[in-house]
Motif scaffolding. Structure first.
Motif, PDB file in Angstrom:
ATOM      1  N   LEU B 134       0.821  -1.211   0.000  1.00 26.28           N
ATOM      2  CA  LEU B 134       0.000   0.000   0.000  1.00 26.28           C
ATOM      3  C   LEU B 134       0.853   1.258   0.000  1.00 26.28           C
ATOM      4  O   LEU B 134       0.443   2.295  -0.506  1.00 26.28           O
ATOM      5  CB  LEU B 134      -0.935   0.015   1.214  1.00 26.28           C
TER       6      LEU B 134
ATOM      7  N   MET C 121     -17.144   2.312   5.389  1.00 22.45           N
ATOM      8  CA  MET C 121     -16.029   3.036   4.771  1.00 22.45           C
ATOM      9  C   MET C 121     -15.287   2.150   3.772  1.00 22.45           C
ATOM     10  O   MET C 121     -14.908   2.591   2.682  1.00 22.45           O
ATOM     11  CB  MET C 121     -15.054   3.520   5.844  1.00 22.45           C
ATOM     12  N   ILE C 122     -15.070   0.874   4.143  1.00 22.98           N
ATOM     13  CA  ILE C 122     -14.363  -0.056   3.257  1.00 22.98           C
ATOM     14  C   ILE C 122     -15.135  -0.247   1.952  1.00 22.98           C
ATOM     15  O   ILE C 122     -14.563  -0.207   0.860  1.00 22.98           O
ATOM     16  CB  ILE C 122     -14.138  -1.402   3.981  1.00 22.98           C
ATOM     17  N   PHE C 126     -12.429   1.167  -0.639  1.00 23.15           N
ATOM     18  CA  PHE C 126     -11.353   0.214  -0.936  1.00 23.15           C
ATOM     19  C   PHE C 126     -11.321  -0.214  -2.408  1.00 23.15           C
ATOM     20  O   PHE C 126     -10.315  -0.746  -2.865  1.00 23.15           O
ATOM     21  CB  PHE C 126     -11.421  -0.995   0.003  1.00 23.15           C
ATOM     22  N   LEU C 129      -8.947   2.233  -3.601  1.00 19.12           N
ATOM     23  CA  LEU C 129      -7.635   1.842  -3.066  1.00 19.12           C
ATOM     24  C   LEU C 129      -7.013   0.734  -3.923  1.00 19.12           C
ATOM     25  O   LEU C 129      -5.840   0.813  -4.307  1.00 19.12           O
ATOM     26  CB  LEU C 129      -7.837   1.383  -1.627  1.00 19.12           C
TER      27      LEU C 129
END
Lengths: 201, 201, 201
Positions: B134, C121-122, C126, C129
Motif C-alpha cells: 500500500l 467506509m471499506i 477500498f 484503493l
C-alpha cells in the motif's frame, strides 16, 4: 489427466514467479513466496469469490509441485532465459487448464454465465497480477501482451459448448483448451496486442 | 496470557504501520488505515484462507489496541525513532505470538502440516507485506531482513512438538515462542541475511 | 430506489476506473478490469470480511452497469475530463450509497458498531484503493482528499440513528446519505484536507 495438466501449469507459473523475483533482486525466501503467489494466487481469489474452501490448503501435491517449480527456477535460472520459448509453452498450457478449471468450478457452484467466464480468467491471470503488484510493477496483463483475451474467449467457448448440450465431455474440454493454446500461441508469434485505451476512436 | 501477548504484537504492529505511513507523508486517516492493515492484515488473510470468520470483526478489544498503538505511534513518532531497538523487541514478540496463533488455528481446523506452518508465517508477516504494497514499496520481507524464516522454523518446531506427543501444552507454546524470539534477535544483532536468488550457485 | 442509487455509484466508479487506466496507458481489457475492480472491489472486500457470499457474483445487473460505465468512460474520456465536476457528483453519490449499504450489511449480520462503520467506509473506498495499488500509485485516500472521513462520519450517523430507535427508516437512510454528500461536497469546494501525520503536534 486434467490433474497432470494442472501440475504443469503450477510448475510453469512457479518458475515464472521465481524468475521475476530474481530480476527484482529478492532473496531466496522472497522468491519462493512470489512463486507460491504466482502459481496459487489466481485459484485462491477464485475460491474466495466463490466463498468455497481454498483448494491448495488441503492439497499436498499442489504445494510440492510449486516448491519443485520454484526450486528448478532458482537453480536453472540462467539456462531458463535461453529456453524462454519452451517456458512460454508450459505457461500457455497452464493458463488453458486454469481457465477451464475455473469455469468448471463456477458452473458446479451455479454461478452466472458471465461470472463463470470471469472466474476462468481470474484463475488463469490473477496469480500473475499479484506477482506484479508485489514486485511493484504495473501488471503485465494490463499492458504488453494478449494474455487474458484467450482465457475469456476460451472460457466462453467452453461455457457455450456446455449448455448447448455437450455437457462436461472430454471432447469439449480438450477443444476449449486447444482453442486457448492456439490463440495465445498465435498472439505470441505475431505479437498481437490489444489497442490502448487512448488509441480507441 | 497468550491474549496479552497478542495485544502486545498488535500494538507494536500498529506503531510500525503508523511510522511507515508518516515516512511516506500520508495524512492522519491514512496512517490509521495502514496501522489497521499492518496489525490485522496477516490474521485476516489467514482467516480468509481457512474460510473461517475473520477474528477482529467481533473483537472490540483488538480494534481498540490497534487504535491505541496507532495513536501512540503518531504522537511519539519522533521519540520512537530513537527507541528503535525497543520497538523491535515488541515487534519480535508480535511475530512470535502471531506465528503460534496461526499454526494453532490451522491445526484446530485440520489443515495439512505444511499449510499450518505457512498459516503461521502468513499471520505474522503478511500484515507487513500489505503495509509495504500500500505504501508502494517492495515488501521488506522479500529483501532486507530475516523475518519470515524464524516464523517458518518456529512454526515447524511447534508443529513437530505438538504431534510428537506434547499436545498443546504451555511448555511447548513458550518454547516455540522463545525459539522465534531468540532466532529473530540473533538475526537482528548479527545482521543475518538470506542470500539473494542471484547469489545462489 | 436504493438500488438505482447503487447503480449510479457503480457507473461512476467504473468511469473513474477506466479514466485512471487511460492515464496509465493501459490497454482496453486492462481498462475494463480496473473498472470492475474500482466499482466492485470495496463491496467484495466487505463481503469477504463478513464471510458472506460476494454480492456481484450473482447480480447480472451490477455487472452490466459496470460494463456500461467502463464503456462510456472509454468512449467519452476526452469529454469527461471537462465534465470533471459532474463526474465528481456521481462519485459522491456513489460513496454515500456504498457507505450506507455497507453499514446495513454489517448490521444485518450482527457486526460490532465500530466494525459496521468500518465496513461502510471499506465498501465506499477500498475499490479506489485497489485501483490505485494496481496502477502502482499510493492510494489517493491516504493523501490528497477528504474521502473516507465523510464515510466514517455518515456511517456513524446512520448507526446512531438506527439504534436510537429510528430503525431502518427511509428518513434515516436519506439523511445519512445527504450528510455524506454535503460533507464531501464542502470538502471538495473548500479543498479541505486532513493534516499529514508529520504535521501532527
Amino acid at each position: 489427466m486434467l490433474e497432470v495438466l494442472d501440475y504443469i501449469g503450477l510448475f510453469a507459473f512457479a518458475i515464472s514467479g521465481m524468475l521475476t523475483a530474481a530480476n527484482r533482486n529478492l532473496d531466496i525466501l522472497g522468491g519462493y513466496i512470489i512463486a507460491f503467489i504466482t502459481a496459487l494466487g489466481g485459484g485462491t481469489i477464485r475460491d474466495l469469490l466463490l466463498n468455497a474452501d481454498v483448494a491448495w490448503m488441503t492439497s499436498l501435491s499442489q504445494l510440492l509441485v510449486v516448491i519443485a517449480g520454484a526450486t528448478v527456477g532458482m537453480i536453472f535460472r540462467k539456462k531458463l532465459r535461453s529456453w524462454r520459448r519452451t517456458l512460454s509453452i508450459f505457461d500457455t498450457v497452464g493458463i488453458s487448464v486454469f481457465t477451464i478449471l475455473g469455469v468448471q468450478k463456477g458452473l458446479s457452484l451455479d454461478a452466472l454465465a458471465i461470472t463463470a467466464v470471469f472466474l476462468g480468467m481470474i484463475s488463469a491471470t490473477f496469480g500473475g497480477l499479484l506477482r506484479d503488484v508485489l514486485c511493484n510493477e504495473i501488471p503485465l496483463i494490463f499492458k504488453k501482451e494478449i494474455y487474458a483475451i484467450p482465457c475469456l474467449l476460451g472460457g466462453t467457448f467452453y461455457f457455450v459448448g456446455y449448455y448447448s448440450g455437450h455437457g462436461d465431455t472430454t471432447w469439449l474440454l480438450w477443444s476449449s483448451m486447444a482453442f486457448i493454446i492456439a490463440f495465445r500461441t498465435l498472439a505470441v508469434l505475431f505479437s498481437w496486442k490489444l489497442p490502448l485505451i487512448r488509441e480507441f476512436k
